[in-house]
Design a protein around this motif. Sequence first.
Motif, PDB file in Angstrom:
ATOM      1  N   GLY A 569       4.817  -4.396   5.101  1.00 39.59           N
ATOM      2  CA  GLY A 569       3.955  -3.228   5.225  1.00 39.59           C
ATOM      3  C   GLY A 569       3.409  -3.058   6.627  1.00 39.59           C
ATOM      4  O   GLY A 569       3.028  -4.033   7.290  1.00 39.59           O
ATOM      5  N   ASN A 573      -0.674  -0.766   5.492  1.00 37.44           N
ATOM      6  CA  ASN A 573      -0.057  -1.270   4.264  1.00 37.44           C
ATOM      7  C   ASN A 573       0.139  -2.777   4.413  1.00 37.44           C
ATOM      8  O   ASN A 573       0.924  -3.222   5.247  1.00 37.44           O
ATOM      9  CB  ASN A 573       1.277  -0.558   4.037  1.00 37.44           C
ATOM     10  N   ILE A 589       2.515   2.486  -5.936  1.00 37.55           N
ATOM     11  CA  ILE A 589       1.940   3.354  -4.903  1.00 37.55           C
ATOM     12  C   ILE A 589       0.738   4.114  -5.457  1.00 37.55           C
ATOM     13  O   ILE A 589       0.853   4.825  -6.464  1.00 37.55           O
ATOM     14  CB  ILE A 589       3.005   4.312  -4.319  1.00 37.55           C
ATOM     15  N   LEU A 595       3.050   4.575   1.662  1.00 38.61           N
ATOM     16  CA  LEU A 595       3.411   3.192   1.988  1.00 38.61           C
ATOM     17  C   LEU A 595       4.512   3.233   3.040  1.00 38.61           C
ATOM     18  O   LEU A 595       5.518   3.922   2.871  1.00 38.61           O
ATOM     19  CB  LEU A 595       3.905   2.455   0.747  1.00 38.61           C
TER      20      LEU A 595
END
Length: 600
Positions: A569, A573, A589, A595
Amino acid sequence: MYKIICFAVLFFYNWAIAQTPTKMTKEKKESEKKTDKLVVYQIYTRLFSNTKTTNKFNGTIKENGCGKFNDINDKALQALKKFGVSHVWYTGVIEHATMTDYSKYGIQKDNPLVVKGMAGSPYAVKDYYDVDPDLAVNVKNRMKEFESLVKRSHKNDLKVVIDFVPNHVARQYHSDVKPPHVKDLGEDDDKLKSFAPNNNFYYIEGQQFVVPENVNPPVKVAEPFIENPAKATGNDVFTSIPSINDWFETVKLNYGIDYLDNRSTHFNPVPNTWLKMKDILLFWASKGIDGFRCDMAEMVPKEFWGWVIPEVKKVNPHLIFIAEIYNPSAYWSYIAEGKFDYLYDKVGLYDGLRRLMQGGGDANDITKVWQNESGNFANQMIRFLENHDEHRICSKFFVGDAFKAIPSMIVSATLHSGPVMLYFGQELGVNPNVAEGFSGDDGRTTIFDYWGVPEFQNWVNDHKYDGGKMTTEQKKIRKFYADLLKFVNTSDAVRNGQFFDLQYVNNNGQAPHYNDQKIFSYLRFTEKQKLLFICNFDLENSYSTAVNIPVGAWEMMKLDPSQKYTFKGVFGNKLVIEEGKADKVKVDIPKNSVLIFEIK
């Protein structure tokens, strides 16, 4: 069979986009890339630095105040540069019609019957060779103050863009300071003809202009407005009696098109208006500016642009030209024939994202935008969620919440490698909720009136430009924008990468719990960096889903689809998917979120 054909067509579209090379500039060394990932910050100049808080309806400049060129100081410009801005678009620089009297400075007074708002519209230009006196501390030195702002902007590593308004001018256009070789617009017109190739205006034969009956200026009208014969109105209204909803305060310029004769063209020899506009562009280019945002460019023939832009770039090849345009079928011609560098992506991406932000729409529309409208010139589309013409995101006319724009803003900034634009105060949740003057309570920050913008004044903080008065919510939303611009400016994949749309292998039940009407996913990649974007526009629901990545995408990224990869991420994220399967990435999500993963 139908699904196979559709799959093949969509795959080819992705392949074509992925093969589009990054544009190069002839002026730079061959080894040096020119990025199209500009970050344009639109400043409405008279409002940006105004710290007065009176905000009286239809207030005068003395009552409500007005920002000045000099107020946009080094602190302001350094803050914008730190924020991630590359280009500043100073809106409303050129002198326009106004109800404020500057006649003691040798500036012709305007009749309030043909002015919109106390301050007037910046798109009713009344002298192409002068700057607006409202913006000067010392009116006599107004041009020097603007030139100092340009130099100050450059010193702080910011490029300068101003408006060029080519389609129409104020009804009482008159240049007080034009160069000696220049004749005023209309000075040599044959006013007995409705159209002549070298006339600068169109005339309504035998008729006098009639001010719309419901025009009621907030100041005393000393004398009637006389225009005889009447000129055609700026929004292509060829009548002597426009309505208040028309651009009645402006007159249409003649570029050699006879609208009353089936739009017959008269471009050879070069029309007089073309030559005058070229001179005006060269005048402003000589001031050291770096680009023009061309107002209503599609209302001016593309043949003019195809002639004038190369002419101006002979003097400064680094100048950029941005077209305000709303007709997708004309996009390609205004790039190929009109020679524009960038075009507005309003009718396509903005409109599609707006529907999603308001709880409707379809995420698949994003695919349709780049396939059907911008195609292989997607990197030349300038994306935005706000400008002076549109409703503010936080207004009751849009979504009423700055944070609901997060997925749409990320898509606007990262979908392709083209420019992204912000309107001043967007990053602070500006919410106009009262009538300021001419345009009433319409969810837009007024362009017609003297006004202070309270949310923005919190950041201006008495010209310290440090955000000292920002609320907690404002600090949060501004941090999001600052982080996004930092990501945009540092991510190789976002700035220079190829693009692959994953929607076609995830919609219609091809991925579990993938609501393709609310979720949109795509890849951006270079040799250095591979990014996966998963966007959830649903304002109410989170999803546990999987995103398919087809073999063709892995091959385009030059990665082996038989291997396993880590999806790490980035941009807030913190998820890390260890050894994820190459063909399917499982994610949870949250609602109204994005994301972003870097593929390792």
